[in-house]
Scaffold this active site. Structure first.
Site, PDB file in Angstrom:
ATOM      1  N   CYS A 196      79.433  44.960  56.126  1.00  0.00           N
ATOM      2  CA  CYS A 196      79.471  43.838  55.194  1.00  0.00           C
ATOM      3  C   CYS A 196      79.124  44.259  53.762  1.00  0.00           C
ATOM      4  CB  CYS A 196      78.537  42.735  55.671  1.00  0.00           C
ATOM      5  SG  CYS A 196      76.861  43.278  56.063  1.00  0.00           S
TER       6      CYS A 196
ATOM      7  N   HIS B 270      74.788  38.194  50.675  1.00  0.00           N
ATOM      8  CA  HIS B 270      74.183  39.413  50.141  1.00  0.00           C
ATOM      9  C   HIS B 270      74.372  39.480  48.620  1.00  0.00           C
ATOM     10  CE1 HIS B 270      73.608  40.620  54.150  1.00  0.00           C
ATOM     11  NE2 HIS B 270      74.441  41.621  54.258  1.00  0.00           N
TER      12      HIS B 270
END
Length: 384
Positions: free
Chosen positions: A179, A292
């Protein structure tokens, strides 16, 4: 030609006479072109669509697979819901139909054209090649095959040619990158194509979602416990997570980097087909629910102005800019949560350098969506 690997049959990897690395490297020296095939399709459930299996359907990414399939009207003729034995037999409704969860096994993939895997590396290693041998094309969200020679590691906006020639129902495995790698390269690759990155320094601020639904639940529980003055529950991480941050929980390696940091280094080199790019990363877990953030410092082969960088990024597919200096308004994890795009801001010249070869960026992206489920479904769209 396809390459065999232990535990992975020749049909489980992808190889052909073309060179996707040569194609990607050639793009760094010329203006970006539109992909031949659109990344978005419209059809939803249709009799002539591929049969699809979701492996790990009860997890956070598995549930996001279903949401993304619905949002993008991904064409399918049937959906098979697969999970562990603990969830087998449970029923739920999706798009007006009742589905029964089945236990994932070696017999789960007969008649399945595409399998989206997000059930952990051990399940992928065991059953990914089995599915491929049954003629099912696997898109795997784990790290099991990312660095396996012959297995494409794909971000559709970045290197779709790595999986050129692959079609659903013909077997093969395609790996979804980490990711953090996806979020970084969505922002950096458009600049890399224009000016070629020599060195990249990344610091990540990673959400609970990267550790799964259980970590998200524990962060919520700990927050309540702290505010109520109670001792916090620590089942997922050995540290208090609420109101705290700590080095990423992946195992440490001999060189002092953890596995998450080394994934970013190795995966970027493979995706860019560039062993010479220098990368260092520091990955931190922060008490954010699902998106994130990353601070990225770049060194280029030539001068790149802030204005040029902003223009390139403003035109990049899958990228949204929030770069308002006058109002001190830049990307936040909340901006990126539940969004398809990766958000970029804080674009500025690296003033530690005497030249104009350096830039700093701040990037936010939804870890569950573009960092996992959306990227995998986009890969599946390229198989159509």
């Amino acid at each position: 030609m396809p390459v065999s690997a232990r535990g992975l049959s020749a049909s489980g990897v992808h190889g052909s006479v073309h060179s996707p690395c040569a194609l990607l490297q050639s793009r760094c020296s010329r203006p970006r072109r539109q992909h031949r095939r659109a990344l978005r399709v419209r059809a939803a459930k249709t009799a002539d669509g591929p049969s699809v299996a979701i492996v790990g359907v009860t997890g956070a990414v598995g549930q996001e697979f279903l949401r993304v399939i619905k949002e993008r009207d991904f064409p399918y003729s049937s959906l098979k819901m697969l999970a562990s034995g603990r969830s087998a037999g449970k029923k739920f409704h999706y798009e007006g139909e009742e589905h029964t969860i089945e236990e994932t096994s070696e017999n789960s993939f007969q008649g399945v054209d595409i399998a989206l895997f997000s059930a952990g590396g051990s399940i992928s290693k065991k059953l990914g090649p089995v599915a491929s041998d049954a003629g099912c094309t696997v898109v795997d969200n784990s790290s099991a095959f990312r660095m396996t020679e012959g297995v494409p590691l794909v971000i559709p906006e970045v290197n779709p040619d790595a999986m050129k020639g692959m079609r659903y129902g013909q077997g093969g495995i395609i790996a979804n990158p980490n990711c953090s790698t996806i979020i970084a390269l969505m922002a950096v690759t458009p600049l890399h194509r224009a000016a070629k990155v020599k060195r990249m320094v990344i610091s990540t601020y990673q959400a609970a979602s990267g550790a799964g639904q259980a970590a998200m639940d524990e962060l919520e529980l700990q927050t309540k416990e702290v505010l109520e003055g109670k001792e916090v529950t620590k089942n997922i991480f050995p540290f208090q997570y609420a109101f705290n941050l700590f080095s990423h929980n992946s195992p440490m390696t001999e060189n002092g980097y953890n596995e998450e940091e080394m994934k970013m280094v190795k995966e970027t080199k493979k995706i860019w087909c560039n062993k010479d790019v220098n990368i260092t990363a520091t990955c931190i877990r922060v008490p954010i629910m699902r998106a994130h953030a990353e601070s990225i410092n770049l060194e280029f082969e030539r001068d790149v102005s802030e204005e040029e960088a902003v223009e390139i990024l403003s035109k990049a597919k899958g990228v949204s800019m929030i770069n308002d200096r006058s109002n001190n308004r830049f990307p936040t994890p909340l901006d990126a949560s539940h969004q398809d795009d990766v958000f970029v801001g804080r674009v500025r010249r690296d003033i530690s350098r005497d030249d104009s070869h350096g830039l700093d960026l701040f990037v936010c992206g939804d870890q569950i969506k573009k960092g996992a489920a959306l990227n995998a479904v986009q890969i599946a769209e390229l198989l159509l």
